[in-house]
Scaffold this motif. Structure first.
Motif, PDB file in Angstrom:
ATOM      1  N   LEU A 151       3.038   2.424  -2.218  1.00  0.00           N
ATOM      2  CA  LEU A 151       2.624   0.997  -2.781  1.00  0.00           C
ATOM      3  C   LEU A 151       1.203   1.211  -2.031  1.00  0.00           C
ATOM      4  O   LEU A 151       0.176   0.308  -2.194  1.00  0.00           O
ATOM      5  CB  LEU A 151       3.387   0.191  -1.356  1.00  0.00           C
ATOM      6  CG  LEU A 151       3.498  -1.078  -1.730  1.00  0.00           C
ATOM      7  CD1 LEU A 151       3.312  -1.666  -2.369  1.00  0.00           C
ATOM      8  CD2 LEU A 151       4.156  -1.447  -0.385  1.00  0.00           C
ATOM      9  N   GLY A 152       0.622   1.579  -0.884  1.00  0.00           N
ATOM     10  CA  GLY A 152      -0.675   1.788   0.017  1.00  0.00           C
ATOM     11  C   GLY A 152      -1.230   2.292  -0.715  1.00  0.00           C
ATOM     12  O   GLY A 152      -2.735   1.616  -1.094  1.00  0.00           O
TER      13      GLY A 152
ATOM     14  N   SER B 146      -3.474  -5.131  12.592  1.00  0.00           N
ATOM     15  CA  SER B 146      -3.029  -4.301  11.920  1.00  0.00           C
ATOM     16  C   SER B 146      -2.824  -3.355  13.628  1.00  0.00           C
ATOM     17  O   SER B 146      -0.708  -3.400  13.495  1.00  0.00           O
ATOM     18  CB  SER B 146      -3.135  -3.113  11.133  1.00  0.00           C
ATOM     19  OG  SER B 146      -3.660  -3.963  10.229  1.00  0.00           O
TER      20      SER B 146
ATOM     21  N   GLY C 290      -2.807  -0.450  -2.702  1.00  0.00           N
ATOM     22  CA  GLY C 290      -3.183  -1.709  -2.256  1.00  0.00           C
ATOM     23  C   GLY C 290      -4.510  -1.165  -1.606  1.00  0.00           C
ATOM     24  O   GLY C 290      -5.296  -2.006  -1.732  1.00  0.00           O
TER      25      GLY C 290
ATOM     26  N   ALA D  18       2.900   2.133   4.189  1.00  0.00           N
ATOM     27  CA  ALA D  18       1.568   1.734   2.777  1.00  0.00           C
ATOM     28  C   ALA D  18       0.805   0.388   3.633  1.00  0.00           C
ATOM     29  O   ALA D  18      -0.389   1.193   3.079  1.00  0.00           O
ATOM     30  CB  ALA D  18       3.008  -0.434   2.526  1.00  0.00           C
ATOM     31  N   VAL D  19       0.656   0.080   4.764  1.00  0.00           N
ATOM     32  CA  VAL D  19      -0.952  -0.681   5.534  1.00  0.00           C
ATOM     33  C   VAL D  19      -1.717   0.680   6.180  1.00  0.00           C
ATOM     34  O   VAL D  19      -2.411   0.860   5.900  1.00  0.00           O
ATOM     35  CB  VAL D  19       0.020  -1.466   6.727  1.00  0.00           C
ATOM     36  CG1 VAL D  19      -1.334  -1.599   7.346  1.00  0.00           C
ATOM     37  CG2 VAL D  19       0.261  -2.413   6.285  1.00  0.00           C
TER      38      VAL D  19
ATOM     39  N   SER E  29      -7.733  -2.367  -4.522  1.00  0.00           N
ATOM     40  CA  SER E  29      -7.606  -4.003  -4.008  1.00  0.00           C
ATOM     41  C   SER E  29      -8.226  -3.679  -2.580  1.00  0.00           C
ATOM     42  O   SER E  29      -9.475  -4.836  -2.964  1.00  0.00           O
ATOM     43  CB  SER E  29      -6.109  -4.892  -3.480  1.00  0.00           C
ATOM     44  OG  SER E  29      -5.574  -4.618  -5.042  1.00  0.00           O
ATOM     45  N   ALA E  30      -7.907  -3.226  -1.691  1.00  0.00           N
ATOM     46  CA  ALA E  30      -8.793  -2.937  -0.867  1.00  0.00           C
ATOM     47  C   ALA E  30     -10.290  -2.444  -0.978  1.00  0.00           C
ATOM     48  O   ALA E  30     -11.564  -2.817  -0.250  1.00  0.00           O
ATOM     49  CB  ALA E  30      -8.569  -2.168   0.625  1.00  0.00           C
TER      50      ALA E  30
ATOM     51  N   GLY F 250      -2.366   2.672   3.045  1.00  0.00           N
ATOM     52  CA  GLY F 250      -3.215   2.496   2.148  1.00  0.00           C
ATOM     53  C   GLY F 250      -4.569   2.284   2.661  1.00  0.00           C
ATOM     54  O   GLY F 250      -5.265   2.478   2.399  1.00  0.00           O
ATOM     55  N   SER F 251      -5.039   1.698   4.075  1.00  0.00           N
ATOM     56  CA  SER F 251      -5.664   1.230   4.926  1.00  0.00           C
ATOM     57  C   SER F 251      -6.701   2.364   4.686  1.00  0.00           C
ATOM     58  O   SER F 251      -7.941   2.873   4.180  1.00  0.00           O
ATOM     59  CB  SER F 251      -6.223   1.435   6.404  1.00  0.00           C
ATOM     60  OG  SER F 251      -4.777   1.451   6.546  1.00  0.00           O
TER      61      SER F 251
END
Length: 820
Positions: free
Chosen positions: A339-340, A704, A343, A30-31, A346-347, A34-35
Motif C-alpha cells: 500500500l505504501g 504524521s 501511495g 503504509a504511511v 501519488s506522493a 510510503g513516505s
C-alpha cells in the motif's frame, strides 16, 4: 516450507479476526514505508543517480577567484588563454546564454539561445537523442546549425519527430536543426529550454567575445585528462591566472586563482542539505511507525497471552512461537509496504507539481527497480523491527501467570505495560524532534513573509519588453518605443499608473556598477555593490516606493540633465548622518563592475527613496542608484502597471496593446528567477518556494508523527483500561468517583507525555542545529518554538488520554464484576 505455509495461513486467519488491529497496523506501516519510498525516490533521482554525462567525476566548472574567495566566470579572452596555456584538460569549452527571438506562427517568442565553443558537446560527452551534434567543420566555420534541448523540442515544437532539417528563424539568423538532446540534458542549468548554436556563428558581431571585462551569463566546462589530479589542474590554472593579473591589471588584479567546482555540485546547488534533512525526517517517521506497530503488536500479544502459554505448555518451542509471530509481522509489513508503494506513486506526482522549480533533476525522479528494492528492504527491516521485540517478549511466558491472566484475580502483565510505556515515551520523543524542526521552518517562513519588500505588490502586473534588434541598436528609437508602449498601457481601462524599469524588485536581476563619489575612499571602485537602475517618471508612485527625501523624477528629467535618485542603503553606505540631496555621484554602466562598457554617467542626487528587496526577502537591500531611462538606453525593460482589474484577465488585454505598438515584441513575462507568477503579477512569495516546500514537507511528516504519538498514547491507555476493567469496577463500587477514574487515567497518559517531551526536547536541542542554514531570523534553539511544541504535544497527549479515561469512567460496576 510446509511449516511456513501453515504459519502464513494461520497468520492471515488470525489477522482477519482482529480487523481493528490489522487496519491500524497496515495504515501506519503504509504511511511510514510510503513516505520513505517517496523521499528515497527523490534522493535517488536527484543525488544518487549519475549525471547523464560520462566520466562525470572528471567534469568541472571553472571560475576565477579573488583574494576574498569570491568567484566569477572568466571572460571569453581569458578562456582562450586558459585553453592555450593549460595542459591539464582533455577539453575546455565555453558556453554563454542569451535571449533569442523565435519566429513562429503564433507570433514572436522568446527562448534561451546558448552559443558554444568548439568541442562543447565532446567535452561534456553528450550524444544527441535525434540527429547529431555539431561537426568540427560547422564549429569552425560558424555554420547556421542548431541543436535543441529536449524541453525546447517538446514544449515549442510538440516533439515533432520530423524536426531534423527544419529551419528556425531566430535573432542570430536562420538555423537548420541537426539534433535534439536527451531529456535529462540541459546545460547550463539556467533554463531547460535551450537552443544551442556554434559560437563562430556570432563571433563577428558579438562584442562581448572581445571584452575581457565581460563575465555575464557564461560557463567554462573542463574535463580532466586521465591521470591528472585536481590539485595539479588547479596549480596549472592558478599560474595562468597570475600571469593574466600581471598582463591585464585593470581587469584581473585581484583574480589570481581558479576554483574548480565539480559539475555535479554546480547542477545540484544547495539541495543536498535540504534533501538530507528530509531523509532524516522521514527516517524519524519510519521509526515512529515501527514503534507504534510494535506497541500494537505487544498489546495484542498480551491479549493472546493464554493462547501462547497453552501452545508453549503443549510443547511449542520458543523458536516456533517467535517464528509464528514474526510471520504475522511480515504479513502486516508486506501489506503495508504494498500500500505504501502505491501511495509513493501519488506522493511523487504531488512532489513534481509542488516543487518544479525547487529541486533540480526532478524529471529523473521515478519509481524504478532501485526504489522498489529499497521499499522491499524497508519492508523486511520493518517486519523485523515491529515483530522481533514483541515476539521475544511473548515467547518467554511465565506459564503459571500467563494461564491465570484473563481470569478472575489475574494480573495485568505489568512487565509488558512497562515495555509498552517505554516505547510510547520514545515515540513521543522522536515526534518532538520532528515537530520542533517543522516549527522552526514554519516560524522562519513566517518571519520572511513579515519582511516589508519595500513596495506594494497588490494590483501590479508586469510585462517584459524585448525590442526588435533594429530598434535596440538605436537609443533614440529604443526610448521612443518604450514611451509608446507606456502610453498604450496607460490608455487601458482600469489602469491607475504605469512605469518602466530595467529590473523589477525580487527578480534577482541587477547590474553591479562602479561609482565615483567625491571625497570617498577608492575601495568601492573595485567592488562597489552599487546597483544600476533605470526607470521612468512615476515608477516610485506606481510601485508605491516611498520617497524619503527630496523628490522623484519628473518628465523634465527625461531631457538631458543630471538628476539621479539613491535608496536609503546607498545614503547610509556613503553619506552616513549627512544630507544626500545635492551631492554628486558618477556611475559607469558596466558588467561585473568594469567601466569599459559605457561612458560615465554623472549625476546630482535629487531624492532618496525607500529600500527595496531586489534579490529576495532574505537578502538585505543593497545600495541602488536610479537614473531616468532616457539617459541610459537599455536593451530590454519591464513595464509595470498598477490596475484595479483582475490580473489574470488584464494580462491578455495588455499583451494585445503592446503587440499593437510593435508586433515583433515577444510575449515573455518577467521573472526568470521565479519571482513572477504565470499571469505576470509580482509575487513576493516566489522567492520563498524552496522554504515553503521544506516547511510543507517537514510539517506533513511532523503531523504524521504527532498523530502516531497520539495513537500510541491512546492505544496504551485503552489497553490498560481494558485490562483493569474489573479493578475500575471494584473502585467505583467501593465509592470512587468517576472524576477520580478520569484523573488517574489522564494522569498516567500525561506522565508518559512529560517523560517523552523532556527526552525529545533534549534530543531536539542537539539535532535542530543541523537546520541552522535553512532558518531566517530564528535560532536553532528558539524558545517560543520549543514552548509551542511542548504545549501542542501536551494537548495531543491530553486528548489521547481523555478518550480512554472517559470510557473508563463509564464502566458499570455490576457489568464489570459479572464480566470476569
Amino acid at each position: 516450507m510446509d511449516t511456513l505455509l501453515a504459519d502464513l495461513r494461520y497468520a492471515v486467519r488470525t489477522l482477519r479476526k482482529s480487523p481493528g488491529f490489522t487496519s491500524a497496523a497496515i495504515l501506519t506501516l503504509a504511511v511510514a514505508i510510503g513516505s520513505s519510498t517517496a523521499v528515497f525516490s527523490v534522493v535517488n533521482g536527484v543525488l544518487l543517480r549519475p549525471l547523464p554525462f560520462p566520466g562525470q567525476d572528471r567534469l568541472f566548472m571553472l571560475a576565477e577567484q579573488n583574494r576574498q574567495g569570491e568567484i566569477r566566470p572568466p571572460s571569453y579572452p581569458t578562456f582562450l588563454d586558459w585553453q592555450a596555456q593549460s595542459s591539464a584538460f582533455s577539453g575546455l569549452a565555453y558556453v554563454r546564454g542569451g535571449g533569442q527571438r523565435l519566429a513562429s506562427p503564433e507570433g514572436v517568442q522568446s527562448i534561451v539561445g546558448s552559443i558554444v565553443s568548439p568541442g562543447f558537446f565532446a567535452t561534456i560527452g553528450e550524444r544527441a537523442l535525434l540527429g547529431r551534434a555539431f561537426t568540427p567543420d560547422e564549429e569552425r566555420s560558424g555554420a547556421h546549425v542548431a541543436v535543441l534541448s529536449f524541453a525546447l523540442w517538446q514544449g515549442r515544437f510538440g516533439g515533432d519527430p520530423l524536426i531534423l532539417g527544419k529551419t528556425l528563424s531566430v535573432t542570430a539568423g536562420v538555423f537548420t536543426v541537426v539534433g535534439v538532446l536527451p531529456h535529462d540534458v540541459a546545460y547550463p542549468p539556467w533554463a531547460s529550454e535551450q537552443l544551442y548554436m556554434p559560437l563562430a556563428t556570432v563571433a563577428a558581431t558579438d562584442r562581448a567575445l572581445t571584452q575581457r571585462g565581460f563575465h555575464a551569463d557564461c560557463r567554462i566546462i573542463g574535463r580532466l585528462k586521465p591521470g591528472v589530479t585536481l590539485e595539479r589542474a588547479k596549480a596549472d590554472l592558478d599560474g595562468v591566472a597570475r600571469r593574466e593579473a600581471t598582463a591585464y591589471p585593470e581587469f584581473n588584479t585581484d583574480w589570481t586563482a581558479v576554483r574548480l567546482i565539480p559539475l555535479r555540485d554546480e547542477i545540484l546547488g544547495d539541495t543536498t542539505p535540504q534533501l538530507l534533512v528530509l531523509v532524516a525526517a522521514v527516517g524519524l517517521v519510519l521509526m515512529i511507525g515501527c514503534v507504534n506497530v510494535a506497541n500494537l503488536t505487544l498489546a495484542r500479544a498480551g491479549a493472546r497471552g493464554r493462547e501462547l502459554a497453552i501452545r508453549s505448555a503443549l510443547g511449542a518451542g520458543r523458536g516456533r512461537v517467535v517464528g509464528q509471530l514474526l510471520t504475522e509481522s511480515a504479513v502486516l509489513a508486506c501489506l503495508g509496504g504494498a500500500l505504501g508503494v502505491v501511495g509513493a506513486y501519488s506522493a511523487i506526482a504531488l512532489l513534481e507539481r509542488a516543487a518544479p522549480t525547487v529541486l533540480p533533476r526532478l524529471e529523473t525522479v521515478r519509481v524504478d527497480g532501485w526504489v522498489l528494492a529499497f521499499a522491499l528492504g524497508v519492508t523486511v527491516i520493518t517486519s523485523v523491527a515491529t515483530g522481533l521485540l514483541p515476539a521475544l517478549r511473548a515467547a518467554r511466558p511465565d506459564l503459571t501467570d500467563s494461564l491465570k491472566e484473563g481470569t478472575a484475580g489475574a494480573g495485568t502483565g505489568h512487565g509488558r505495560q512497562r515495555l509498552r510505556a517505554a516505547l510510547v515515551i520514545s515515540e513521543i520523543g522522536l515526534a518532538v524532534i520532528l515537530v520542533v524542526g517543522a516549527g522552526l521552518l514554519i516560524r522562519s517562513l513566517w518571519r520572511l513573509r513579515a519582511v516589508n519588500p519595500g513596495f506594494d505588490p497588490q494590483g501590479l502586473v508586469t510585462f517584459f519588453i524585448s525590442p526588435p534588434p533594429l530598434r535596440a541598436e538605436d537609443p533614440a528609437r529604443l526610448a521612443a518605443l518604450y514611451t509608446q508602449v507606456e502610453d498604450a498601457a496607460r490608455q487601458l481601462p482600469g489602469v491607475t499608473s504605469v512605469a518602466l524599469t530595467n529590473f523589477t524588485p525580487l527578480s534577482a536581476g541587477g547590474l553591479p556598477s562602479p561609482v565615483e563619489i567625491p571625497g570617498h575612499a577608492p575601495d568601492p571602485l573595485r567592488d562597489p555593490r552599487v546597483w544600476f537602475m533605470t526607470v521612468s517618471p512615476g515608477y516610485f508612485r506606481t510601485m508605491r516606493i516611498p520617497v524619503r527625501a527630496g523628490r522623484e523624477f519628473t518628465e523634465a528629467d527625461l531631457a538631458p540633465g543630471a538628476a539621479v535618485l539613491v535608496n536609503e542603503a546607498f545614503a547610509r553606505a556613503f553619506w552616513p548622518g549627512l544630507d544626500p540631496i545635492g551631492r554628486q555621484v558618477t556611475l559607469h554602466k558596466a558588467v561585473q563592475g568594469r567601466p569599459d562598457f559605457g561612458e560615465p554617467i554623472p549625476g546630482t542626487v535629487v531624492g532618496v527613496v525607500g529600500d527595496v528587496h531586489q534579490f529576495g526577502l532574505d537578502t538585505p537591500p543593497e545600495p541602488q542608484v536610479y537614473v531616468p531611462f532616457t539617459r541610459s538606453a537599455w536593451g530590454h525593460m519591464s513595464l509595470v502597471v498598477r490596475t484595479a482589474v483582475a490580473p489574470a484577465g488584464f494580462l491578455a488585454t495588455l499583451s494585445r496593446a503592446v503587440r499593437q505598438v510593435d508586433p515583433d515584441i515577444p510575449m515573455t513575462l518577467t521573472g526568470s528567477a521565479g519571482s513572477m507568477s504565470a499571469v505576470g503579477t509580482v509575487d513576493i512569495n516566489g522567492g520563498l518556494a524552496s522554504r515553503q516546500f521544506d516547511a510543507w514537507l517537514l510539517g506533513s511528516f511532523a503531523a504524521s508523527a504527532m498523530l502516531l504519538a497520539g495513537i500510541g498514547i491512546y492505544g496504551l491507555l485503552a489497553y490498560s483500561v481494558a485490562q483493569q476493567r474489573r479493578e475500575i469496577g471494584i473502585r467505583l463500587a467501593l465509592g470512587a468517583s468517576r472524576g477520580d477514574v478520569v484523573s488517574q487515567v489522564v494522569g498516567d497518559g500525561l506522565r508518559l507525555a512529560v517523560a517523552g517531551i523532556v527526552l525529545g526536547v533534549l534530543m531536539a536541542l542537539a539535532v535542530t542545529r543541523l537546520l541552522a542554514a535553512l532558518l531566517y531570523g530564528v535560532g536553532a534553539s528558539d524558545a517560543p518554538t520549543f514552548m509551542a511544541v511542548v504545549a501542542l504535544l501536551a494537548l495531543v497527549s491530553l486528548v489521547a488520554s481523555y478518550l480512554p479515561a472517559r470510557r473508563a469512567a463509564r464502566v458499570d460496576p455490576m457489568v464489570a464484576l459479572r464480566y470476569e
